[in-house]
Design an enzyme around this catalytic site. Structure first.
Site, PDB file in Angstrom:
ATOM      1  N   CYS A 389       0.843  -1.203   0.000  1.00  0.00           N
ATOM      2  CA  CYS A 389       0.000   0.000   0.000  1.00  0.00           C
ATOM      3  C   CYS A 389       0.877   1.251   0.000  1.00  0.00           C
ATOM      4  O   CYS A 389       1.435   1.595  -1.038  1.00  0.00           O
ATOM      5  CB  CYS A 389      -0.977  -0.054   1.177  1.00  0.00           C
ATOM      6  SG  CYS A 389      -2.450   0.929   0.861  1.00  0.00           S
ATOM      7  N   HIS A 523      -3.663  -4.926   0.699  1.00  0.00           N
ATOM      8  CA  HIS A 523      -3.045  -5.484   1.919  1.00  0.00           C
ATOM      9  C   HIS A 523      -3.092  -7.016   1.902  1.00  0.00           C
ATOM     10  O   HIS A 523      -4.018  -7.608   2.472  1.00  0.00           O
ATOM     11  CB  HIS A 523      -3.769  -4.948   3.155  1.00  0.00           C
ATOM     12  CG  HIS A 523      -3.493  -3.512   3.420  1.00  0.00           C
ATOM     13  ND1 HIS A 523      -2.381  -3.076   4.099  1.00  0.00           N
ATOM     14  CD2 HIS A 523      -4.163  -2.403   3.051  1.00  0.00           C
ATOM     15  CE1 HIS A 523      -2.386  -1.749   4.157  1.00  0.00           C
ATOM     16  NE2 HIS A 523      -3.451  -1.321   3.530  1.00  0.00           N
ATOM     17  N   GLU A 525      -1.465  -9.054   3.572  1.00  0.00           N
ATOM     18  CA  GLU A 525      -1.303  -9.639   4.916  1.00  0.00           C
ATOM     19  C   GLU A 525      -2.649  -9.989   5.559  1.00  0.00           C
ATOM     20  O   GLU A 525      -2.714 -10.870   6.412  1.00  0.00           O
ATOM     21  CB  GLU A 525      -0.496  -8.708   5.824  1.00  0.00           C
ATOM     22  CG  GLU A 525      -1.186  -7.437   6.319  1.00  0.00           C
ATOM     23  CD  GLU A 525      -1.101  -6.254   5.348  1.00  0.00           C
ATOM     24  OE1 GLU A 525      -0.901  -6.502   4.131  1.00  0.00           O
ATOM     25  OE2 GLU A 525      -1.253  -5.106   5.787  1.00  0.00           O
TER      26      GLU A 525
HETATM   27  N1  GLN Z   1      -1.836   6.764   2.865  1.00  0.00           N
HETATM   28  C1  GLN Z   1      -2.020   6.002   1.685  1.00  0.00           C
HETATM   29  C2  GLN Z   1      -3.409   6.179   1.098  1.00  0.00           C
HETATM   30  O1  GLN Z   1      -4.324   6.597   1.759  1.00  0.00           O
HETATM   31  C3  GLN Z   1      -1.734   4.534   1.919  1.00  0.00           C
HETATM   32  C4  GLN Z   1      -2.689   3.902   2.855  1.00  0.00           C
HETATM   33  C5  GLN Z   1      -2.205   2.575   3.361  1.00  0.00           C
HETATM   34  O2  GLN Z   1      -1.026   2.279   3.325  1.00  0.00           O
HETATM   35  N2  GLN Z   1      -3.101   1.758   3.892  1.00  0.00           N
HETATM   36  O3  GLN Z   1      -3.610   5.878  -0.042  1.00  0.00           O
END
Ligand code: GLN
Length: 551
Positions: A389, A523, A525
């Site tokens: 992410c 994600h 994970e």
């Molecule tokens: N801050 C970034 C976004 O909002 C990544 C978010 C995250 O890593 N879950 O896109």
């Protein structure tokens, strides 16, 4: 199939798990373990968490305070205990498996404004308690057991309506359908050389004062509990001796189901419900326990993040790395690195000797330059890199700046920029519906959340890892890699190997000319499980293992 003595109609049965004395006793793990044990006896289970705090969901809570926010397939931002439930039982959690006081009240206030209460005075009892009871018994699906954990400890002011709702359910459904399990602590007082049962007695007294008599006590302790203490607890707390279950600290969380089985937890639950216990098949837990206890080597992984002081902030990530280790039969040593530490300078010293670098999800500008440096280091030194992410977004910014020569490349998350390689997407498609968000929408619940499909490029490293070109993964973010820069980044060597099916949202990037460099917008994970390690974590640890043989 287990033999039922009582009526088949009693379904589902409810196990309510409460806690006393102190928090952090592992109620979530206890619930998840009991779920796994009942599954091992052939039953179908569902786990739920009731959180008494006032936030509508944990999405807006700081991971420093509350640990990670766990996202379900259907896009709910939930308590991290739901992650334990999924990992231990393999049953995917839903929005309807986690509720908070905040959500209950917002539902009630909405109904009140609509006039649904027809002029009645809206009160904690019965309106809040009814809403809670409805939540607990609704949408349970076709399961034998619903295990429902209450956050916090008995005696907390905010928890009172929850306990009252459970008490009422115990009364209404009857004890043949409801069991109360209370998790307490037996502290060891070094000066006296004794384990103390008094806090447990007080906690049970507190529970009974609000009308709940526990059926099972899970007593957490750091040493064996003597038979005389067990008898004492049973006598003073009004439970059977066999229902006082000793819960000792375990070497690994994956040893907990076996340990609680040995102590008779599942047997006691079945006895309460008058169910004839079928033989428990715990072979897969035994295998995992065995693998974890006898790893063949180790790899060192640097996790370069922001909330590194609180391991719970990266709970699923830590577990997914353990699963990656299980897949490769190695131990994964995690070195937590605060990315701010090398925002300005070099990160080489901190990353030396690391066999893999992982930059996890994150929010905000603080520490972002350090993450960009970590991605650069991994790229240039051919160290396996896994960006998740925010970690993917920072890898893209790094590649834009240093491979594609877009010097000012940045994310609009950090402020306005002329080169928004990462930016806010205002529309996207979920299922067949167009979702819209804007800069000004609430912070809670406006992210791209939950499961989305992605199509992987043929012959890419990710397609090889997954063994398929079509995947579904869980998202939680507001910003996206800007597809307008795809061509220039690809020309510079960063391949967009996974895209949303409409080709608008970059989901995965990788560097073909590197041993293992993958960034994913989602994600992974969250979907990794001990029995099914996520392919990307298995692949990342395998690449780190290869790396460890080189250095
Ligand atoms: N801050 C970034 C976004 O909002 C990544 C978010 C995250 O890593 N879950 O896109």
């Amino acid at each position: 199939m287990p033999q039922e003595k009582t009526s088949d109609k009693i379904r589902p049965r409810y196990v309510f798990i409460t806690g006393g004395v102190v928090s952090s006793l592992g109620k979530g793990l206890a619930s998840a373990s009991l779920g796994a044990l009942l599954q091992a006896r052939g039953y179908k289970v569902r786990l739920r968490k009731l959180d008494p705090y006032l936030n509508v969901d944990p999405g807006t809570m700081s991971p420093y305070q509350h640990g990670e926010c766990y996202v379900t397939d259907d896009g709910a931002e939930t308590d991290l205990d739901l992650g334990h439930y999924e990992r231990f039982t393999g049953v995917s959690a839903h929005q309807s498996d986690n509720i908070t006081t905040g959500r209950i009240y917002s539902n009630i206030i909405e109904k009140e404004r609509r006039g649904d209460y027809l002029g009645a005075t809206v009160q904690v009892i019965p309106h809040v308690t009814n809403e809670l009871k409805d939540f607990i018994v609704s949408d349970a699906g076709d399961v034998d057991f619903v295990l429902c954990e209450v956050g916090g400890t008995v005696g907390d002011i905010e928890g009172l309506p929850f306990f009252e709702a459970l008490r009422q359910l115990g009364q209404e459904l009857g004890r043949e359908q409801v069991l109360f399990m209370h998790v307490t602590l037996l502290p060891y007082i070094a000066a006296a050389g004794e384990v103390k049962t008094k806090p447990t007695q007080h906690s049970v007294k507190e529970l009974r004062s609000i009308g709940i008599q526990p059926d099972i006590l899970l007593c957490r302790a750091d040493r064996e509990i003597s038979q005389s203490d067990i008898s004492k607890i049973a006598r003073f707390c009004n439970v059977k001796e066999s229902a006082v279950i000793q819960g000792l600290d375990a070497r690994s969380i994956y040893d907990v189901p076996l340990a609680y089985h040995k102590e008779g937890m599942d047997t006691e639950v079945l006895r309460h419900f008058r169910l004839e216990p079928a033989e428990a098949d715990l072979s897969r837990w035994e295998d995992i326990s065995e693998t974890l206890a006898n790893p063949d080597g180790a790899v060192n992984i640097a996790v370069v993040g922001k909330y590194t002081v609180l391991p719970d902030a990266y709970k699923s990530l830590t577990e997914a790395l353990v699963h990656g280790g299980i897949a490769n039969n190695v131990k994964v040593n995690i070195k937590w690195i605060e990315s701010e530490a090398f925002s300005k300078g070099e990160c080489g010293d901190a990353l030396k000797g690391m066999h893999g670098v992982l930059v996890p999800g994150g929010f905000g500008a603080r520490g972002s330059e350090g993450k960009i440096l970590a991605a650069k280091y991994a790229r240039e030194h051919a160290v396996p890199y896994f960006g998740i992410c925010f970690g993917m977004q920072m890898a893209v910014v790094e590649a834009a700046r240093n491979l594609a020569g877009l010097e000012g490349a940045s994310s609009t998350e950090f402020g306005t920029t002329d080169t928004p390689v990462v930016g806010l997407m205002t529309e996207w498609v979920q299922g067949n519906q167009k979702q819209t968000r804007s800069k000004d929408t609430d912070l809670g619940g406006t992210m791209r959340l939950g499961s989305y499909p992605a199509v992987l490029a043929k012959d890419s490293l990710v397609a090889k890892m997954y063994g398929t070109q079509n995947i579904n993964e869980r998202h939680r973010h507001r910003y996206e890699v800007n597809v307008a820069y795809k061509d220039s980044l690809e020309a510079a060597g960063l391949k967009f190997s996974g895209m949303s099916p409409d080709g608008v949202l970059p989901e995965i990037v990788e560097i073909p000319d590197h041993p293992w460099f993958i960034g994913v917008q989602y994600h992974p994970e969250l979907k990794s499980r001990p029995f099914e390690p996520h392919p990307l974590f298995a692949g990342f640890v395998a690449a780190a293992l290869k790396q460890s043989r080189l250095v």
